[in-house]
Structures are given as C-alpha cells and as structure tokens.
Design a protein around this motif. Structure first.
Motif, mmCIF file in Angstrom:
data_model
loop_
_atom_site.group_PDB
_atom_site.id
_atom_site.type_symbol
_atom_site.label_atom_id
_atom_site.label_comp_id
_atom_site.label_asym_id
_atom_site.label_seq_id
_atom_site.Cartn_x
_atom_site.Cartn_y
_atom_site.Cartn_z
ATOM 1 N N PHE A 63 2.311 9.761 6.213
ATOM 2 C CA PHE A 63 2.149 8.349 5.866
ATOM 3 C C PHE A 63 2.894 7.433 6.829
ATOM 4 C CE2 PHE A 63 1.066 10.526 2.023
ATOM 5 C CZ PHE A 63 -0.015 9.810 1.565
ATOM 6 N N GLN B 295 1.281 3.750 -3.467
ATOM 7 C CA GLN B 295 1.614 5.166 -3.270
ATOM 8 C C GLN B 295 3.120 5.268 -3.259
ATOM 9 O OE1 GLN B 295 -0.217 7.953 -2.365
ATOM 10 N NE2 GLN B 295 1.400 9.240 -1.587
ATOM 11 N N LEU C 156 0.827 -1.208 0.000
ATOM 12 C CA LEU C 156 0.000 0.000 0.000
ATOM 13 C C LEU C 156 0.862 1.259 0.000
ATOM 14 C CD1 LEU C 156 -2.978 -0.486 2.452
ATOM 15 C CD2 LEU C 156 -3.069 0.146 0.063
ATOM 16 N N PHE C 157 1.823 1.289 0.928
ATOM 17 C CA PHE C 157 2.520 2.557 1.161
ATOM 18 C C PHE C 157 3.785 2.732 0.345
ATOM 19 C CE2 PHE C 157 -0.148 2.302 4.901
ATOM 20 C CZ PHE C 157 -0.657 3.580 4.922
ATOM 21 N N VAL D 28 -1.135 1.180 11.516
ATOM 22 C CA VAL D 28 -1.793 0.003 10.940
ATOM 23 C C VAL D 28 -1.052 -1.265 11.366
ATOM 24 C CG1 VAL D 28 -2.331 -1.197 8.797
ATOM 25 C CG2 VAL D 28 -2.697 1.250 8.970
ATOM 26 N N TYR E 11 -16.713 11.293 7.902
ATOM 27 C CA TYR E 11 -16.557 12.113 9.092
ATOM 28 C C TYR E 11 -15.087 12.206 9.503
ATOM 29 C CZ TYR E 11 -16.715 13.554 13.850
ATOM 30 O OH TYR E 11 -16.477 14.223 14.993
ATOM 31 N N ILE E 12 -14.379 11.071 9.469
ATOM 32 C CA ILE E 12 -12.962 11.072 9.851
ATOM 33 C C ILE E 12 -12.140 11.928 8.878
ATOM 34 C CG2 ILE E 12 -10.914 9.598 10.033
ATOM 35 C CD1 ILE E 12 -12.541 7.432 11.127
ATOM 36 N N GLY E 13 -12.605 12.008 7.638
ATOM 37 C CA GLY E 13 -11.903 12.849 6.685
ATOM 38 C C GLY E 13 -11.176 12.067 5.618
ATOM 39 N N VAL E 14 -11.517 10.791 5.436
ATOM 40 C CA VAL E 14 -10.908 10.039 4.344
ATOM 41 C C VAL E 14 -11.957 9.564 3.348
ATOM 42 C CG1 VAL E 14 -8.891 9.225 5.595
ATOM 43 C CG2 VAL E 14 -10.996 7.935 5.741
ATOM 44 N N ILE F 295 -5.670 10.482 13.482
ATOM 45 C CA ILE F 295 -6.489 11.481 12.796
ATOM 46 C C ILE F 295 -5.620 12.656 12.343
ATOM 47 C CG2 ILE F 295 -8.336 13.152 13.115
ATOM 48 C CD1 ILE F 295 -9.629 10.613 13.074
ATOM 49 N N ARG G 173 -4.843 13.974 8.499
ATOM 50 C CA ARG G 173 -5.063 15.344 8.031
ATOM 51 C C ARG G 173 -3.790 15.975 7.498
ATOM 52 N NH1 ARG G 173 -9.888 16.343 12.092
ATOM 53 N NH2 ARG G 173 -11.280 15.104 10.808
ATOM 54 N N ILE H 164 -11.010 -0.687 10.408
ATOM 55 C CA ILE H 164 -11.014 0.763 10.244
ATOM 56 C C ILE H 164 -9.615 1.252 9.863
ATOM 57 C CG2 ILE H 164 -10.688 1.150 12.729
ATOM 58 C CD1 ILE H 164 -12.820 3.391 10.575
ATOM 59 N N LEU H 165 -8.575 0.603 10.414
ATOM 60 C CA LEU H 165 -7.212 1.021 10.085
ATOM 61 C C LEU H 165 -6.891 0.697 8.633
ATOM 62 C CD1 LEU H 165 -5.241 0.048 13.288
ATOM 63 C CD2 LEU H 165 -6.077 2.270 12.591
ATOM 64 N N LEU H 166 -7.317 -0.488 8.177
ATOM 65 C CA LEU H 166 -7.072 -0.856 6.786
ATOM 66 C C LEU H 166 -7.797 0.112 5.849
ATOM 67 C CD1 LEU H 166 -5.715 -2.829 4.931
ATOM 68 C CD2 LEU H 166 -7.692 -4.306 5.056
ATOM 69 N N VAL I 245 0.646 6.652 9.851
ATOM 70 C CA VAL I 245 -0.479 5.759 9.552
ATOM 71 C C VAL I 245 0.024 4.346 9.284
ATOM 72 C CG1 VAL I 245 -2.378 5.332 7.971
ATOM 73 C CG2 VAL I 245 -1.863 7.650 8.667
ATOM 74 N N SER J 20 -20.589 7.040 6.350
ATOM 75 C CA SER J 20 -20.715 8.271 7.125
ATOM 76 C C SER J 20 -19.523 8.441 8.063
ATOM 77 C CB SER J 20 -22.035 8.275 7.894
ATOM 78 O OG SER J 20 -21.968 7.421 9.003
ATOM 79 N N ILE J 21 -19.054 7.323 8.660
ATOM 80 C CA ILE J 21 -17.939 7.442 9.608
ATOM 81 C C ILE J 21 -16.652 7.842 8.878
ATOM 82 C CG2 ILE J 21 -16.477 6.159 11.210
ATOM 83 C CD1 ILE J 21 -18.968 4.589 12.008
ATOM 84 N N MET K 57 -20.530 8.820 15.805
ATOM 85 C CA MET K 57 -20.412 10.274 15.995
ATOM 86 C C MET K 57 -21.618 10.857 16.702
ATOM 87 S SD MET K 57 -19.758 9.236 12.723
ATOM 88 C CE MET K 57 -20.621 10.060 11.423
ATOM 89 N N VAL L 164 -8.664 3.211 6.469
ATOM 90 C CA VAL L 164 -7.981 4.504 6.503
ATOM 91 C C VAL L 164 -6.716 4.448 5.653
ATOM 92 C CG1 VAL L 164 -6.628 5.987 8.016
ATOM 93 C CG2 VAL L 164 -8.911 5.315 8.692
ATOM 94 N N ALA L 165 -5.949 3.342 5.794
ATOM 95 C CA ALA L 165 -4.706 3.225 5.039
ATOM 96 C C ALA L 165 -4.975 3.215 3.539
ATOM 97 C CB ALA L 165 -3.963 1.959 5.457
ATOM 98 N N ILE L 166 -5.950 2.397 3.116
ATOM 99 C CA ILE L 166 -6.235 2.295 1.682
ATOM 100 C C ILE L 166 -6.700 3.638 1.142
ATOM 101 C CG2 ILE L 166 -7.680 1.195 -0.064
ATOM 102 C CD1 ILE L 166 -7.824 -1.240 1.725
ATOM 103 N N MET M 96 -6.158 6.590 2.352
ATOM 104 C CA MET M 96 -5.116 7.604 2.380
ATOM 105 C C MET M 96 -4.238 7.467 1.143
ATOM 106 S SD MET M 96 -2.904 8.340 5.686
ATOM 107 C CE MET M 96 -1.772 9.689 5.615
ATOM 108 N N VAL M 97 -3.987 6.213 0.754
ATOM 109 C CA VAL M 97 -3.134 5.974 -0.405
ATOM 110 C C VAL M 97 -3.885 6.279 -1.704
ATOM 111 C CG1 VAL M 97 -1.995 4.157 -1.689
ATOM 112 C CG2 VAL M 97 -1.644 4.343 0.750
ATOM 113 N N GLY N 178 -22.418 11.866 6.594
ATOM 114 C CA GLY N 178 -21.272 11.962 7.490
ATOM 115 C C GLY N 178 -20.711 13.379 7.526
#
Lengths: 333, 334
Positions: free
Chosen positions: A298, A40, A35-36, A305, B271-274, A290, A294, B179-181, A301, B267-268, A167, B183-185, B187-188, B284
C-alpha cells in the motif's frame, strides 16, 4: 504595485495560480489519506502483509515502526502534542517528499522511485513526442481534405482504433514484431546506449500508436474549429493558398488549445506505462505499481498516486502559464 | 439471493431505462432528433448491434427454475448451450479434433469459436463476459449520471459558493490521474463487481459535471429561466422542470460515449489485476490469459480474437451511436 504594468499583471496571475495549487494539493493528500488510512485501516494492511496468523506483537511492532499506531486526526492523549497524529505526520512527510519505506520490502521509497524514474521517462517522453507528431500530422491531413470521402474514412478509422483496449495493441505488437519476426527483443531492459534503444523501440511505438485514434480525432476537431474563424476568411480573401492557411494560420492558433490537450493526455500515458512496462519487463514506475498491486504494497501505491497527481498538477500549471504567456486575455480573468 | 429476486432486479433496471427514455422522448427536441437519427444508417446499425449485446447480457442474467431440487438455477444462456459438450483441451473453431500435433482426439461437438485449455466452449464464455461488462458499465452509469448531472446543474444555476465547493471537489479529483485513483480505490476496497462500479463512479462524474455546469450556466441566463423566476417558481422547479430538460440531450450523449469508456476500463482494470475477481467471465481476464497462449506453438489465437472481437464491436457501436446522437441533437456543430 502589482497592478502597475503589463509585466506585473503576468506576475499577479502567476502568484494567484500558484497559491491556488495549495488547496488542491491538500485535497489530494486528504483523498489519499482517507483511502489508505480511514477506509483501509493500517491494521488490516498489516494483517494482509504479515499474514492473517501473525502474532499480536509482530503486528503491533509493524504498526509502531511505521507510525500507524497513532490516532488518526488529533492526539487527545494527555502529555502529547495534539498534532502528533497519523494525518499530520502524513502531510508533513509528503510536503518534504519523504515517502517512507515500502510496506513489503522495507526499502526507502525515494530510492525506489529514483531508480524507476529514468526507464519510465525513456518510455513516456519519446512515445508522447512520436504520438504527438503522428496525430498532429494525420489530423492536419484530414483537415486539408475535410468533408471528402478520405476524411470520413479517416475519422472512421480513428473510431475503430479507439475501440481497442491498450492490451490488444501490446499483445499484437509484441507477437508480430518480436515473436513472429524477432526484429526486436520482446522483453527486457538495460541502460547501455544502443541496446537500450533496441529494447525501447517496440514499447514506444506501441504506446504512440495506441493513442493515435483518439488524439487524431480530437486534434482534427480543434483545427476544424479554427478553420471557421474570421481570420481564416480574411487570409483566404487576401489570396493565401489553402496550404499556407492551414499550416501557418490554423496550425499556430490551434496549437494553443493543443498544448492543454497534450497535458490532459498525460494520465493516458500513465495508464500506457502501467500496462506496457509490466509487459516488456521495463523496471519503471508503472511496473513498480503493478508489482505493488500484486503484493498489496500500500505504501508504494499511496506514494505513486500522490506523485502522479503532483506531476499532473504541475503539468497543468505549466500549461496555464504558457497559455497566459501566449494569450493576454487569460491574465486578466 | 434467490434467482427470482435477481431476475426482478435485472428487469426492473431495464424498465427504469426504458421508462426514462419514454418520458424524455415526448419533448420537441427529442422528437426532432429522432427524425434526424432515423435517417442515420450508421447510427441505426450500431443501435441494432448494441440491442443484440443487451439481449445476450439479458440472457446471461435471467435465471430459469432449477432442473432438479438442490441444483443451481441455470441462466437462459446456460440452457441454450446445454447441448454443447465439454472437450478435453484446446480445439480450433469448427475443428473436428483437439488442437494437438501429436495426438489429436476427435471432438464430441462443434464449437464455432473453439474451446479453451479446459475444453470449455469459448463462445459461451465470451457471451457470459458480456453480462459482466454490461453490469459494470450499467451500475457505474447509475451512480455517476445522476450525481454528475445534479451537481453540474446545481453548480451552474446557483453559482457563488455552491459552485466553488463543487468545483473544488471535482478539480481535486481530476488532478489525480484517473487510472491511479481507480487502482488506489480498488486496492483499498478489494476486487469485485460492485467495488469496480463504485470506483468508476467516483472517477467518472467529473467530466459530465463539468459539461453540465457549463451548459446550465448558459441556460440560466436565458430569458425562459428569467420568465420562470418572474412567475415565482422556486429554484428546484426551475432546475427540474426547465434546465434539466434542456441539458438532458447532453446527458444521453455522455451516457452512450461514457458507456464505451466504461466497458474498456472494465477490461483494462481486470487485466491489471484490480478489477473482476479471477473466475469471473470477463473480456479483460480472457485477454490476460490469452496472452500466454500466443507464445504456444502452434498458436492458440481464437481465445484472444473472441474476447477482443466481442469487446471491440460493443465499444465501436457505442462510439458510433454516441456520434450519431450528437449529430442528431446538434446538427450544426458536426
């Protein structure tokens, strides 16, 4: 020799189970690496952090300092060892828990994680215990009054609670308890004894309540499955009271399947801490993640992970060991 | 993309869904389940609510011809709301004036769910976000349902090394917290709707695959499979003709329950921003921006309540429908 006695069977099981971890951890490394590093490319990463107009030398320097300018898998350049590549460096550093430095700030990540671990644990552990206590109590109650109107209503309420995103719990809890009534602080954190508890109370309660619906329903179905077993009929036949059957027979047997589910719910806690910590300004690992998202950090994160997976894998290993210790049938499989 | 192509894709997707259901509906098991389902009032009610959401999503997707040359094509929803004027700022539901203590100004129209800070109608935004949620969940299902079902059956039927490989892949994927996977995917890959569908698809197939693998393993030892083998059928005929129909009910239950999880995840993540890019109508993102408004005095509550309410009723009906389907297909276990 390993097969000679009952103790050795357990040992044999443990060894097999631990050996089995290696390919899985390797798989996780491979996934994060692809992935990283592959999907990317580090160059794109550098441009994102240094800015798209960064001079070529700066980018090259940034890449070189972090070892990102080496070949991906095998170093075919003459005079270099063939394993001098990004992939093998990545695996080597992860194996000794060296996560390198943050892409954004340059701070060593091991330090950053050490700082964030305590606040995160202070949130997740109490909320897990509180949530477990509440959901097990509620589910046992629902099993006690099973097939009645109360049971049906209870299950319906569980489904309703499951249908809100986390949330909403956070926003509503923060608004009601902290802003409207100001019983508790809405934001902030410190590590000074009693005030820490004041800061933690609200997020811990919210995390516990947010998972209540799903967990209660799940545990209820586990206990209901136990209720239909033969041993319950035997207990009934020998005249045990319904309360005794439920709390001593069913509860104990259901506990075995419960342990697995508790560990399986760990990822949910991670998600909770992602949302909660940033909301309440608690400087834990979730908040860190988080912020890293933002700022496109990388390295952070990537490490989170890997670390999260490692913890989860270890948790699963521990449950399997508990399971095998309690239930001899497992060891022989 | 031209609007007509867009319309064609939406209608085509819906047609595939209906056709698949139509094909399966003729089997005995499905007929019996339907007979039971028809008497399940909660199930029917939730099916109705979901149909309504689908209708809203459809109206927010289908585009009409542009009113004048060079203008953007409005969706049916846009056309329906074309009479609703834009206000100056916040206004409460059904209010006559803007939401201001000092200088309330008269509104140009009625807004059943109020307006936001820019004076846009909240009902319209909530309805538009429905499309985003449905598209994400739908695309993801389109990725993970075939993948999980096929791999699960193959692993359960062939066993041995095929099973070992598939198991290794999904155990490894499952040992990274979801959730981590995600976020990682994300983000990339970056923000976006198709990226989100891919990321959710990668993480979602594991549970289904596990379930189908177990069930296929059980089915593969049943006499009817042996009989099919004795008749000289190849593995693919056995898998598609014999095992698949017998696990299909699990797939549909998983699809409905998974759909609710996907809507929540969308939605989550947003909300987190990814997740959804800023500016996309998304529940979200609406909840995220509503968070700030709660600390205003007087409180702006309708934005949060609209987004939450819309999300809640969809997820709740999906959960209830999933349970109703489970009861209908497998009355013994529940």
């Amino acid at each position: 020799m390993l097969f000679s006695g009952p103790g050795d069977i357990m040992l044999n099981y443990l060894l097999r189970r631990i050996l089995y971890l290696f390919p899985i951890v390797f798989g996780v490394m491979l996934i994060t690496f692809s992935l990283f590093y592959v999907v990317q490319s580090p160059r794109a990463m550098a441009l994102q952090i240094l800015g798209p107009k960064a001079p070529k030398e700066a980018v090259a320097n940034w890449l070189h300092n972090r070892g990102y300018d080496k070949p991906l898998f095998f170093n075919t350049a003459p005079g270099k060892p063939p394993l001098d590549s990004q992939f093998f460096h990545y695996i080597k550093s992860l194996a000794i828990f060296d996560f390198g430095v943050s892409d954004a700030t340059g701070e060593p990540l091991t330090e950053v994680f050490k700082r964030g671990a305590i606040p995160s644990l202070l949130i997740t552990l109490p909320s897990m215990l509180l949530g477990l206590f509440l959901s097990v109590s509620f589910s046992l109650f629902l099993v006690l009054v099973r097939k009645s109107l109360i049971d049906l209503t209870g299950v319906f309420i569980c489904v309703v609670l499951m249908s809100f995103p986390i949330m909403d719990y956070v926003i509503l809890g923060q608004w009601l308890i902290a802003i409207k009534t100001s019983y508790l602080p809405a934001f902030g954190f410190n590590l000074e004894g009693i005030t820490t508890a004041k800061y933690l109370a609200l997020p811990v309660c919210i995390a516990a309540v947010a998972g209540l619906g799903a967990e209660t329903r799940l545990y209820r179905s586990i206990f209901l499955e136990e209720i239909n077993q033969d041993y319950v009929r035997t207990a009934k036949a020998k005249g045990a009271s319904p309360n005794r059957i439920l709390f001593s027979h069913v509860f104990k047997n259901g506990l075995i399947s419960l342990i697995t589910l508790v560990v399986a719910s760990l990822p949910f806690l991670i998600m909770g801490s992602l949302v909660l910590e940033s909301f309440f300004g608690i400087p834990g690992l979730g908040n860190l993640t988080i912020t890293a998202i933002r700022t496109s950090d990388f390295a952070v994160v990537r490490a989170v992970v890997y670390l999260g997976s490692l913890l989860y894998i270890l948790g699963l290993l521990l449950t399997d060991i508990c399971y095998a210790a309690v239930d001899p049938r497992i060891r022989f499989q | 993309m031209t609007p007509w192509l867009e319309n064609l894709i939406v209608i085509g997707g819906l047609a595939i869904l209906i056709a698949t259901l139509w094909i399966w509906a003729h089997s005995d098991r499905w007929q019996r389940a339907w007979q039971r389902f028809r008497r399940d009032r909660l199930g029917i009610a939730s099916l109705g609510i979901i149909a309504f959401y689908l209708l809203v999503g459809l109206m927010a997707s289908l585009r009409l011809p542009a009113p004048a040359h060079g203008q953007a094509c409005p969706t049916i929803l846009d056309r329906l709301f074309s009479g609703v004027p834009k206000e100056k700022s916040y206004s409460a539901p059904f209010a006559d004036t803007t939401y201001s203590v000092n200088r309330p100004e008269p509104l140009k129209g009625r807004h059943p769910l109020g307006t936001d800070v820019l004076g846009k109608d909240v009902l319209l935004q909530t309805a538009k976000a429905c499309r985003t949620a449905l598209i994400i969940a739908g695309l993801t299902s389109l990725i993970y349902i075939p993948l999980g079902t096929l791999l699960g059956i193959v692993a359960g039927y062939f066993r041995r090394w095929v099973d070992d490989i598939i198991q290794y892949v999904y155990i490894t994927l499952a040992s990274i917290p979801n959730i981590l996977l995600l976020v990682a995917i994300l983000m990339v890959l970056g923000k976006g709707l198709s990226q989100m569908a891919i990321a959710l698809g990668i993480t979602s197939w594991v549970g289904l695959c596990r379930l189908i693998r177990g069930e296929s393993m059980r089915q593969a030892t049943r006499p009817y499979v042996e009989a099919a083998r004795a008749l000289g059928h190849g593995p693919w005929v056995i898998i598609t003709r014999h095992i698949l129909p017998n696990v299909m009910h699990l797939v549909i239950i998983n699809l409905v329950l998974g759909f609710s999880g996907l809507v929540l995840s969308e939605s989550i993540l947003s909300y987190i921003g990814v997740g959804a890019p800023v500016g996309t109508p998304s529940w979200g993102l609406m909840i995220d921006s509503a968070r700030m408004e709660l600390s205003r005095e007087p409180v702006v509550w309708w934005y949060l309540v609209s987004a939450t309410g819309a999300l809640f009723f969809l997820v709740l009906s999906l959960n209830l429908l999933g349970d109703a389907l489970r009861r209908a297909f497998d009355p013994k276990s529940s």
